[in-house]
Design an enzyme around this catalytic site. Sequence first.
Site, PDB file in Angstrom:
ATOM      1  N   TYR A 138      10.805  32.951  43.288  1.00 28.75           N
ATOM      2  CA  TYR A 138      11.878  32.443  42.508  1.00 28.75           C
ATOM      3  C   TYR A 138      11.194  31.455  41.656  1.00 28.75           C
ATOM      4  O   TYR A 138      11.273  31.560  40.310  1.00 28.75           O
ATOM      5  CB  TYR A 138      12.865  31.453  43.480  1.00 28.75           C
ATOM      6  CG  TYR A 138      13.980  30.936  42.617  1.00 28.75           C
ATOM      7  CD1 TYR A 138      15.266  31.452  42.241  1.00 28.75           C
ATOM      8  CD2 TYR A 138      13.596  29.404  42.179  1.00 28.75           C
ATOM      9  CE1 TYR A 138      16.011  30.883  41.828  1.00 28.75           C
ATOM     10  CE2 TYR A 138      14.866  29.076  41.501  1.00 28.75           C
ATOM     11  CZ  TYR A 138      15.941  29.382  41.316  1.00 28.75           C
ATOM     12  OH  TYR A 138      17.075  28.982  40.520  1.00 28.75           O
ATOM     13  N   SER A 166      15.316  26.714  35.539  1.00 29.95           N
ATOM     14  CA  SER A 166      15.447  25.694  36.687  1.00 29.95           C
ATOM     15  C   SER A 166      14.234  24.515  36.615  1.00 29.95           C
ATOM     16  O   SER A 166      13.346  24.996  35.929  1.00 29.95           O
ATOM     17  CB  SER A 166      15.094  26.554  37.776  1.00 29.95           C
ATOM     18  OG  SER A 166      14.956  25.706  39.006  1.00 29.95           O
TER      19      SER A 166
HETATM   20  C1  BGC Z   1      17.622  26.376  42.944  1.00 32.17           C
HETATM   21  C2  BGC Z   1      18.296  25.435  43.812  1.00 32.17           C
HETATM   22  C3  BGC Z   1      17.485  24.188  43.853  1.00 32.17           C
HETATM   23  C4  BGC Z   1      17.364  23.416  42.617  1.00 32.17           C
HETATM   24  C5  BGC Z   1      16.585  22.160  42.870  1.00 32.17           C
HETATM   25  C6  BGC Z   1      17.339  25.446  41.684  1.00 32.17           C
HETATM   26  O1  BGC Z   1      16.831  26.548  40.649  1.00 32.17           O
HETATM   27  O2  BGC Z   1      18.433  27.495  42.626  1.00 32.17           O
HETATM   28  O3  BGC Z   1      18.178  26.097  45.401  1.00 32.17           O
HETATM   29  O4  BGC Z   1      18.489  23.544  44.989  1.00 32.17           O
HETATM   30  O5  BGC Z   1      16.896  24.462  41.923  1.00 32.17           O
HETATM   31  O6  BGC Z   1      15.366  22.338  43.670  1.00 32.17           O
END
Ligand code: BGC
Length: 269
Positions: A167, A154
């Site tokens: 996360y 991410s």
């Molecule tokens: C998350 C999303 C978020 C995006 C940008 C992703 O890794 O799961 O919820 O919108 O990152 O912030």
Amino acid sequence: MNLNPKLKGQSALVTGANSGIGEAVAIALANEGANVVVNYITHPENADAVVKRIEQNGGNAMAIKADVSNEEDVQSMFQQMYNKYGTIDILVNNAGIQKDSPFESMSLEDWKLVIDVNLTGQFLCSREAVKEFLKRGVVPGRSCAAGKIICMSSVHQVIPWAGHVNYASSKGGIEMMMKSMAQELAPKKIRVNAIGPGAIETPININAWDTPEAAAKLLTLIPYKRIGVPEDIGKVAAWLASDESDYIVGTTVFVDGGMLLYPGFTTNG
Ligand code: BGC
């Protein structure tokens, strides 16, 4: 019909492939000729629908239920895959969850759940795939590599994220796991890379895009002024799994419309 499929004769496993990014990746790999395992943990009907869609496009797929954070489930999933497709060439570690909360009230349960699924799940699946890649080696004519692993990370492996400490920590961990694996396994012809999506319209972040107000707010974070769609990631995954990217090793490809360009600094600083 794709006349020049990039992944012909290869078999791929995509975790969390019954919705969102995983679904688009499974479909994109199948469109390039790969046999695809559609892993899921809940909503088998969605996994079946993905399999059906792939078959309707002329591809091959099967759904397998497994909790990626459970060692036995993972081992049994790989066995089921080998029973049907014989081996694995491509692993896409996609399954991931969010359990958001202010830091001071984040429960140990929610911390562990997110780390277990997002990080430990990628470790367990990668380890099984690597065992098979090492045992089988390069198959001439199929791919230059003995195996390819794509870790779904991410932008939050780079961008700190208040209210989402579990996360963001899992994604930061994925980056270093991916790079260390890549360094260790590249001499064995195993390519390990990651994709770092930005804001992609999926169920995980529906609150961030499903009203005009939310979408407008989200767009302030995206210089390219478009919210991503799962297919944006599917296309990159298919390319990163193919020999067209054969010299890419240990890299994260960000697919984020420029979210990492710190758009807040456009008029500040
Ligand atoms: C998350 C999303 C978020 C995006 C940008 C992703 O890794 O799961 O919820 O919108 O990152 O912030």
